[in-house]
Design a protein around this motif. Sequence first.
Motif, PDB file in Angstrom:
ATOM      1  N   LEU A   1       0.828  -1.203   0.000  1.00  0.00           N
ATOM      2  CA  LEU A   1       0.000   0.000   0.000  1.00  0.00           C
ATOM      3  C   LEU A   1       0.866   1.258   0.000  1.00  0.00           C
ATOM      4  N   SER A   2       1.951   1.197   0.770  1.00  0.00           N
ATOM      5  CA  SER A   2       2.878   2.337   0.783  1.00  0.00           C
ATOM      6  C   SER A   2       3.522   2.527  -0.583  1.00  0.00           C
ATOM      7  N   PHE A   3       3.842   1.373  -1.216  1.00  0.00           N
ATOM      8  CA  PHE A   3       4.434   1.456  -2.549  1.00  0.00           C
ATOM      9  C   PHE A   3       3.444   2.049  -3.547  1.00  0.00           C
ATOM     10  N   ASN A   4       2.182   1.628  -3.436  1.00  0.00           N
ATOM     11  CA  ASN A   4       1.162   2.176  -4.329  1.00  0.00           C
ATOM     12  C   ASN A   4       0.999   3.682  -4.127  1.00  0.00           C
ATOM     13  N   LYS A   5       1.029   4.095  -2.853  1.00  0.00           N
ATOM     14  CA  LYS A   5       0.910   5.523  -2.584  1.00  0.00           C
ATOM     15  C   LYS A   5       2.113   6.286  -3.132  1.00  0.00           C
ATOM     16  N   SER A   6       3.305   5.690  -2.931  1.00  0.00           N
ATOM     17  CA  SER A   6       4.505   6.350  -3.458  1.00  0.00           C
ATOM     18  C   SER A   6       4.467   6.400  -4.980  1.00  0.00           C
TER      19      SER A   6
ATOM     20  N   GLY B   1     -15.690  -3.595 -17.165  1.00  0.00           N
ATOM     21  CA  GLY B   1     -15.240  -3.215 -15.836  1.00  0.00           C
ATOM     22  C   GLY B   1     -13.868  -2.561 -15.859  1.00  0.00           C
ATOM     23  N   VAL B   2     -13.379  -2.286 -14.647  1.00  0.00           N
ATOM     24  CA  VAL B   2     -12.076  -1.636 -14.480  1.00  0.00           C
ATOM     25  C   VAL B   2     -11.249  -2.470 -13.504  1.00  0.00           C
ATOM     26  N   PRO B   3     -10.120  -3.042 -13.916  1.00  0.00           N
ATOM     27  CA  PRO B   3      -9.279  -3.832 -13.000  1.00  0.00           C
ATOM     28  C   PRO B   3      -8.717  -2.959 -11.886  1.00  0.00           C
ATOM     29  N   ASP B   4      -8.767  -3.479 -10.688  1.00  0.00           N
ATOM     30  CA  ASP B   4      -8.252  -2.741  -9.531  1.00  0.00           C
ATOM     31  C   ASP B   4      -6.828  -3.213  -9.230  1.00  0.00           C
ATOM     32  N   THR B   5      -5.903  -2.873 -10.107  1.00  0.00           N
ATOM     33  CA  THR B   5      -4.504  -3.268  -9.948  1.00  0.00           C
ATOM     34  C   THR B   5      -3.604  -2.063 -10.173  1.00  0.00           C
ATOM     35  N   THR B   6      -2.402  -2.128  -9.606  1.00  0.00           N
ATOM     36  CA  THR B   6      -1.423  -1.063  -9.803  1.00  0.00           C
ATOM     37  C   THR B   6      -1.004  -0.970 -11.264  1.00  0.00           C
ATOM     38  N   PHE B   7      -0.907  -2.127 -11.911  1.00  0.00           N
ATOM     39  CA  PHE B   7      -0.484  -2.167 -13.307  1.00  0.00           C
ATOM     40  C   PHE B   7      -1.489  -1.409 -14.181  1.00  0.00           C
ATOM     41  N   PHE B   8      -2.763  -1.682 -14.002  1.00  0.00           N
ATOM     42  CA  PHE B   8      -3.762  -0.998 -14.833  1.00  0.00           C
ATOM     43  C   PHE B   8      -3.885   0.470 -14.454  1.00  0.00           C
ATOM     44  N   ALA B   9      -3.676   0.805 -13.177  1.00  0.00           N
ATOM     45  CA  ALA B   9      -3.740   2.215 -12.775  1.00  0.00           C
ATOM     46  C   ALA B   9      -2.676   3.026 -13.510  1.00  0.00           C
ATOM     47  N   ALA B  10      -1.446   2.457 -13.606  1.00  0.00           N
ATOM     48  CA  ALA B  10      -0.378   3.149 -14.341  1.00  0.00           C
ATOM     49  C   ALA B  10      -0.710   3.235 -15.820  1.00  0.00           C
ATOM     50  N   PHE B  11      -1.281   2.172 -16.368  1.00  0.00           N
ATOM     51  CA  PHE B  11      -1.648   2.186 -17.788  1.00  0.00           C
ATOM     52  C   PHE B  11      -2.745   3.218 -18.044  1.00  0.00           C
ATOM     53  N   ALA B  12      -3.746   3.282 -17.179  1.00  0.00           N
ATOM     54  CA  ALA B  12      -4.856   4.213 -17.366  1.00  0.00           C
ATOM     55  C   ALA B  12      -4.373   5.660 -17.297  1.00  0.00           C
ATOM     56  N   GLU B  13      -3.425   5.938 -16.394  1.00  0.00           N
ATOM     57  CA  GLU B  13      -2.877   7.290 -16.303  1.00  0.00           C
ATOM     58  C   GLU B  13      -2.132   7.655 -17.580  1.00  0.00           C
ATOM     59  N   MET B  14      -1.345   6.708 -18.094  1.00  0.00           N
ATOM     60  CA  MET B  14      -0.629   6.942 -19.353  1.00  0.00           C
ATOM     61  C   MET B  14      -1.622   7.154 -20.493  1.00  0.00           C
ATOM     62  N   SER B  15      -2.651   6.345 -20.569  1.00  0.00           N
ATOM     63  CA  SER B  15      -3.647   6.461 -21.619  1.00  0.00           C
ATOM     64  C   SER B  15      -4.362   7.807 -21.549  1.00  0.00           C
ATOM     65  N   LYS B  16      -4.657   8.231 -20.331  1.00  0.00           N
ATOM     66  CA  LYS B  16      -5.333   9.521 -20.158  1.00  0.00           C
ATOM     67  C   LYS B  16      -4.484  10.662 -20.699  1.00  0.00           C
ATOM     68  N   ARG B  17      -3.190  10.641 -20.451  1.00  0.00           N
ATOM     69  CA  ARG B  17      -2.340  11.756 -20.869  1.00  0.00           C
ATOM     70  C   ARG B  17      -2.126  11.765 -22.380  1.00  0.00           C
ATOM     71  N   ILE B  18      -2.069  10.583 -22.967  1.00  0.00           N
ATOM     72  CA  ILE B  18      -1.976  10.540 -24.426  1.00  0.00           C
ATOM     73  C   ILE B  18      -3.272  11.062 -25.038  1.00  0.00           C
ATOM     74  N   TRP B  19      -4.389  10.710 -24.442  1.00  0.00           N
ATOM     75  CA  TRP B  19      -5.689  11.201 -24.910  1.00  0.00           C
ATOM     76  C   TRP B  19      -5.771  12.725 -24.763  1.00  0.00           C
ATOM     77  N   LEU B  20      -5.329  13.257 -23.611  1.00  0.00           N
ATOM     78  CA  LEU B  20      -5.342  14.704 -23.397  1.00  0.00           C
ATOM     79  C   LEU B  20      -4.388  15.412 -24.349  1.00  0.00           C
ATOM     80  N   LEU B  21      -3.254  14.756 -24.648  1.00  0.00           N
ATOM     81  CA  LEU B  21      -2.305  15.340 -25.585  1.00  0.00           C
ATOM     82  C   LEU B  21      -2.958  15.525 -26.951  1.00  0.00           C
ATOM     83  N   ARG B  22      -3.741  14.566 -27.352  1.00  0.00           N
ATOM     84  CA  ARG B  22      -4.451  14.661 -28.625  1.00  0.00           C
ATOM     85  C   ARG B  22      -5.497  15.778 -28.568  1.00  0.00           C
TER      86      ARG B  22
END
Length: 465
Positions: free
Chosen positions: A187-192, A365-386
Amino acid sequence: METIKPKSCMKSKTRFVRTFQKVINLRNAKRIASSNGICVLVSHNKFKENSSIHGGKSQVFERREEDVKARNRAVMEALVAKLFASVTSIKAAYAELQMAQSPYNSDAIQAADQAVVDELKVISDLKRSFLKKELDLSPQVTLMLSEIQEQQSLMKTYEITIKKMQAESEHKNAGIVSLKKKLGELLSFNKSLEKKLDASGSLSMFDNLQFPILNPTHFAQFLHYTVRSIRNFVKLMIREMESASWDLNAAIECIVGSDTEFPESTHRNFAFESFVCKIMFEGFTTDTNFILQNDSLPLAEQQNHQMFDKFKKLKPVNPKIFISQNPNSSFAKFTRSKYLQLVHAKMECSLFGNLNQRKIMNSGGVPDTTFFAAFAEMSKRIWLLRCLAFSLHNDVTIFQVRKNSRFSEVYMQCVTEETLFSPADMNDSTVGSGSEPRVRFTVVPGFKIGETVVQSRVYLSPPSR
């Protein structure tokens, strides 16, 4: 002169001897019979006994025989009870011996071993007495003592079992504590990680961005934060690959070829970054997955202000929450499509041991994992960049640099912090064209917005001598 004895004398002497021998034999027979408690009656009249007397003796004999059988049965029951009690004692001693192994207790081990030896001796003595028919057991006493011994052994076995269960319970409790500690660390790692995502790519600096002052420089700045988000995801993906015992060198060869050399091991990350960018930026200006929701006109005719409003609306939200609340939105469809394209089924199964994230996404649905959270953040920024790119009043194009192309400072930027060659190498007039730095692969594509060029980021090969 030999004297001749008369025949009558000889006959009388022989008869006398025979008679004498009969008397001696008769006395011996009486002596033997009396010693065995049996009276031998020679007279013929003595054998003719009264029928009532004969019947009484038969009943006494049968009663004695039944008593003997009953006693023998009781002795055998006592023998079996004693045998079972000894076996139960051996079982208890063996359990105690096992318990004393961990933690090691030499005194308890010796005591248990001696108890086993003692009980084996008792069983051996019983066997010998039984075979020799010399059992000297009091059935009632033996049964009672055997019952007591067996109950004591059972109590000892139960006590040992209870101790063993208590030890297992303590071990499991320790495991629970360890897992809770590990969970806290995760949890600490996820927060960091969330802090890193915010710190390395915080979009707060764009909160005060206004449409009238929007220009390509803002696009270049936002691209910088987008690339940092991509790198964070790539690092997480590589860590998952290493945990799954992937051959990273083989994976890199599939991405950029086997002829690429990396002077530093950290440079291998650029190959994976190139792979991710190639998929995520594919169709940046043409793919229908990039078409925003409620867009009905061609992109060239879109009102730039509407694109900027969409940028401002999506920028502050959590991408996972937005996708879960708007599963049919264009951004949700884009994220779902890119995830399934980037993380194919074999890769996901290898990294996580199952296809749960893929199944969840396919079901909306939306997977509740750290891996998908990082992917979703990356996807969001590429989408915003467009969104930001098409908020500008210029045409937008995206480009890649071909392999082995000559390095151009106008269109390219080296991704390594230290250059792979010295400036003298580039300015040396004696160096031919074959020694110029060449592009090994494109890491991040470049953009052209009107007349403004946003440099592509490339990995270079050192010049040849």
